[in-house]
Design a protein around this motif. Structure first.
Motif, PDB file in Angstrom:
ATOM      1  N   TRP A  35     -15.378   3.622 -10.841  1.00 31.27           N
ATOM      2  CA  TRP A  35     -13.942   3.897 -10.809  1.00 31.27           C
ATOM      3  C   TRP A  35     -13.633   5.287 -10.271  1.00 31.27           C
ATOM      4  N   SER A  38     -14.028   4.886  -6.601  1.00 32.03           N
ATOM      5  CA  SER A  38     -12.912   4.140  -6.004  1.00 32.03           C
ATOM      6  C   SER A  38     -11.722   5.067  -5.748  1.00 32.03           C
ATOM      7  N   ILE A  62     -13.776  -1.141  -7.674  1.00 32.64           N
ATOM      8  CA  ILE A  62     -12.980  -1.491  -8.851  1.00 32.64           C
ATOM      9  C   ILE A  62     -13.550  -2.751  -9.505  1.00 32.64           C
ATOM     10  N   GLY A  65     -16.738  -1.842 -11.271  1.00 31.10           N
ATOM     11  CA  GLY A  65     -16.401  -1.141 -12.510  1.00 31.10           C
ATOM     12  C   GLY A  65     -15.948  -2.094 -13.600  1.00 31.10           C
ATOM     13  N   TYR A 107      -7.186  -1.427 -14.530  1.00 28.04           N
ATOM     14  CA  TYR A 107      -7.940  -1.645 -13.295  1.00 28.04           C
ATOM     15  C   TYR A 107      -7.900  -3.108 -12.863  1.00 28.04           C
ATOM     16  N   SER A 133      -4.718   4.174 -10.431  1.00 26.92           N
ATOM     17  CA  SER A 133      -6.123   4.518 -10.635  1.00 26.92           C
ATOM     18  C   SER A 133      -6.278   5.890 -11.286  1.00 26.92           C
TER      19      SER A 133
END
Length: 175
Positions: A35, A38, A62, A65, A107, A133
């Motif tokens: 994450w 990302s 994502i 994650g 997420y 995010s």
């Protein structure tokens, strides 16, 4: 050492990892790393042209994650069972779990949002998705602080002091 403290140091099942070596702290590195990466990809998608390949990479990160979060949550839930209820450590564990579930849901929503965007592969990540995010990562940082409190302040799933002392004895030489 009292019984509730001893109980919180023991695994409830072998799936949670052996005594003194829980699996949960190792598994959390996957969603955290994915994450964070990302978000780096999201920002970087605005710095290069075309940035679509970074936006696409961010979607994959994502997803990775999310898968890692489910694995970490499953063994983290087992560790929560080791903590005696109605204690500050248990309440901290519940808040830690709740925040992590909220982050994972955030997420998952962001992932669905990204997949619903037509032509998403062509350009940089939209600002709203980057903000989502970033907010999720901020909440994850608070949750990580609470996870550290569980381990380092309350000693959940950490070896007891007697076991720890073994690492600080002097080595004996045989002659």
């Amino acid at each position: 050492m009292d019984e509730p403290t001893r109980q919180a140091k023991q695994p409830v099942t072998v799936l949670a990892g052996p005594y003194g070596h829980p699996v949960h702290p190792i598994l959390v590195t996957v969603p955290i790393g994915a994450w964070v990466a990302s978000l780096v990809f999201d920002v970087a998608s605005h710095l290069v042209s075309p940035g679509g390949f970074l936006a696409q990479g961010s979607v994959w990160l994502i997803a990775l994650g999310g898968i890692g979060a489910l694995a970490a949550a499953s063994v983290g839930f087992l560790d929560l069972f080791a903590i005696p209820p109605r204690t500050p450590a248990f309440r901290t564990g519940l808040v830690h779990m709740g925040l992590n579930l909220a982050v994972t849901a955030g997420y998952a929503a962001g992932f669905a949002w990204r997949l619903s965007e037509p032509g998403r592969e062509a350009g940089p990540v939209p600002a709203g998705q980057i903000v989502l995010s970033a907010v999720c990562l901020a909440v994850l940082a608070v949750s990580g602080y609470l996870g550290g409190k569980l381990a380092f302040r309350y000693g959940v799933r950490v070896a007891d002091e007697h076991t720890q002392a073994e690492g600080f004895g002097t080595a004996r030489t045989t002659g």
